[in-house]
Design an enzyme around this catalytic site. Structure first.
Site, PDB file in Angstrom:
ATOM      1  N   ARG A 126       0.852  -1.199   0.000  1.00 32.56           N
ATOM      2  CA  ARG A 126       0.000   0.000   0.000  1.00 32.56           C
ATOM      3  C   ARG A 126       0.887   1.249   0.000  1.00 32.56           C
ATOM      4  O   ARG A 126       0.631   2.218  -0.703  1.00 32.56           O
ATOM      5  CB  ARG A 126      -0.938   0.007   1.220  1.00 32.56           C
ATOM      6  CG  ARG A 126      -1.982  -1.100   1.193  1.00 32.56           C
ATOM      7  CD  ARG A 126      -3.076  -0.882   2.230  1.00 32.56           C
ATOM      8  NE  ARG A 126      -2.660  -1.026   3.621  1.00 32.56           N
ATOM      9  CZ  ARG A 126      -2.607  -2.180   4.290  1.00 32.56           C
ATOM     10  NH1 ARG A 126      -2.951  -3.306   3.692  1.00 32.56           N
ATOM     11  NH2 ARG A 126      -2.228  -2.215   5.548  1.00 32.56           N
ATOM     12  N   LYS A 149     -18.847  17.359  -2.877  1.00 32.81           N
ATOM     13  CA  LYS A 149     -18.408  16.254  -3.746  1.00 32.81           C
ATOM     14  C   LYS A 149     -19.617  15.421  -4.135  1.00 32.81           C
ATOM     15  O   LYS A 149     -19.967  14.464  -3.435  1.00 32.81           O
ATOM     16  CB  LYS A 149     -17.356  15.411  -3.016  1.00 32.81           C
ATOM     17  CG  LYS A 149     -16.896  14.180  -3.803  1.00 32.81           C
ATOM     18  CD  LYS A 149     -15.590  13.624  -3.267  1.00 32.81           C
ATOM     19  CE  LYS A 149     -15.234  12.313  -3.931  1.00 32.81           C
ATOM     20  NZ  LYS A 149     -13.857  11.881  -3.690  1.00 32.81           N
ATOM     21  N   LYS A 199     -13.024  14.180   4.549  1.00 31.52           N
ATOM     22  CA  LYS A 199     -14.092  13.683   3.663  1.00 31.52           C
ATOM     23  C   LYS A 199     -15.019  12.759   4.430  1.00 31.52           C
ATOM     24  O   LYS A 199     -14.579  11.970   5.271  1.00 31.52           O
ATOM     25  CB  LYS A 199     -13.467  12.916   2.495  1.00 31.52           C
ATOM     26  CG  LYS A 199     -14.502  12.115   1.695  1.00 31.52           C
ATOM     27  CD  LYS A 199     -13.870  11.209   0.670  1.00 31.52           C
ATOM     28  CE  LYS A 199     -14.423   9.816   0.806  1.00 31.52           C
ATOM     29  NZ  LYS A 199     -13.994   8.909  -0.264  1.00 31.52           N
TER      30      LYS A 199
END
Ligand code: 13P
Length: 341
Positions: free
Chosen positions: A45, A221, A136
């Site tokens: 990752r 968004k 977010k």
């Protein structure tokens, strides 16, 4: 002194740039890695995301901010540099996904409410310390015969507003993401998406206003107004652009500095074409840009395949996609540029 929320929000939607959503949870990145036969280890990752963040041309020219999963916020590059510093050095703002995922909404089969408000104030203080300047939270709205229900729309809008208020209190710009998913099956055409999007966005702005959220210090968004992937009636690029802009103009206050779309499972090129067509309409009261996950990363992932010798090719693929989307923020993309680049 803390930076002003408006300044951070404006930097996130600065002209010609957009946001890289690299905040896949460990479970979601598992699916992405499985598609290229790569093991989901912390090192893989790190290597993959470091490749993205060290793609200088893309990051310097086309990326204003990066959404991170918590692990990445605290992770170091192979040479020991914190990844947050790599992002900052490229002139981009580090951000953090703070929701705990969409959970089944009791009493409403197939619908969800996003959780993660408990303890959020404390977590936001820690994330600020670690360098995050925006956050977010994604609400998921499904379309089916009985959905979206009033309850799902309200519960998600309220959670988004509580989250946004907590972010602003902490000096963090909230990305407010109510996503109408594009998987409602054959009956889910563009008309149904328009109705659901309008309902979700209206409810969200009502709750944001009630919660006292400063609209100048947030970024929206949303999904684009688009038919489900397996709906036989697909709309043209122009129709997607026209309907999306219409809903946004009706519902999104002009105080919001920018709207950064999610890609939601559209192909790379479709996500770029739609964004470009919307910006070509012109005379919009907010910046329209991208906050793509899959549509910015799919080509890079398949070029990388988990191999160190493919890092340069993966970086080129990411840079190409970022450039195409940068053109789209000015309404200046067309398919010939895909070949030219
Ligand atoms: P996609 O662009 O892949 O939809 O991801 C964006 C995102 O951040 C979803 O929450």
């Amino acid at each position: 002194m803390k930076e002003k929320l408006e300044d951070i929000a404006n930097a996130m939607v600065t002209s010609g740039q957009g946001i890289l959503a690299a905040d896949e949870s460990t479970g979601t990145i598992q699916k992405r890695f499985a598609s290229i036969n790569v093991e989901n280890t912390e090192e893989n990752r790190r290597d993959y995301r470091e490749m993205l963040f060290r793609s200088e041309k893309a990051m310097n020219d086309c990326i204003s901010g990066v959404i991170l999963f918590e692990e990445t916020l605290y992770q170091k590059a192979a040479d020991g540099t914190p990844l947050v510093d790599v992002i900052r050095a490229a002139g981009a703002v580090p951000g953090i996904k703070v929701d705990k995922g969409a959970k089944p909404l009791a009493g409403f089969v197939g619908e969800t409410v996003t959780e993660g408000l408990d303890g959020l104030r404390e977590r936001l203080a820690d994330y600020y310390e670690a360098g995050a300047r925006f956050a977010k939270w994604r609400a998921v709205i499904n379309i089916s015969e009985n959905a979206p229900s009033v309850c799902a729309i309200k519960a998600n809008a309220q959670a988004l507003a509580r989250y946004a208020a907590l972010c602003q209190e902490a000096g963090i710009v909230p990305i407010v993401e109510p996503e109408v998913q594009m998987d409602g099956g054959a009956v889910h055409d563009i008309g149904l998406c328009e109705i659901a999007t309008r309902r979700a966005l209206s409810a969200t702005f009502e709750e944001l206003n009630d919660a006292g959220v400063k609209l100048e210090g947030m970024v929206l968004k949303p999904n684009m107004v688009i038919a489900a992937t397996d709906c036989p009636h697909q709309a043209s690029v122009e129709e997607v652009a026209e309907r999306t802009v219409r809903v946004l103009k009706d519902v999104v206050p002009t105080a919001v500095p920018g709207i950064a779309f999610l890609s939601g499972g559209q192909s790379d090129e479709a996500a770029t074409a739609h964004l470009s067509a919307m910006n070509a309409v012109g005379d919009l009261p907010w910046r329209l840009t991208y906050s793509y996950g899959r549509a910015l990363q799919a080509a890079a992932l398949s070029a990388w395949k988990g191999k160190a010798e493919n890092i340069a090719a993966a970086s080129r693929a990411f840079t190409h996609r970022a450039k195409m989307n940068s053109l789209a923020t000015r309404g200046g993309w067309d398919s010939r540029q895909e070949q030219a680049a």
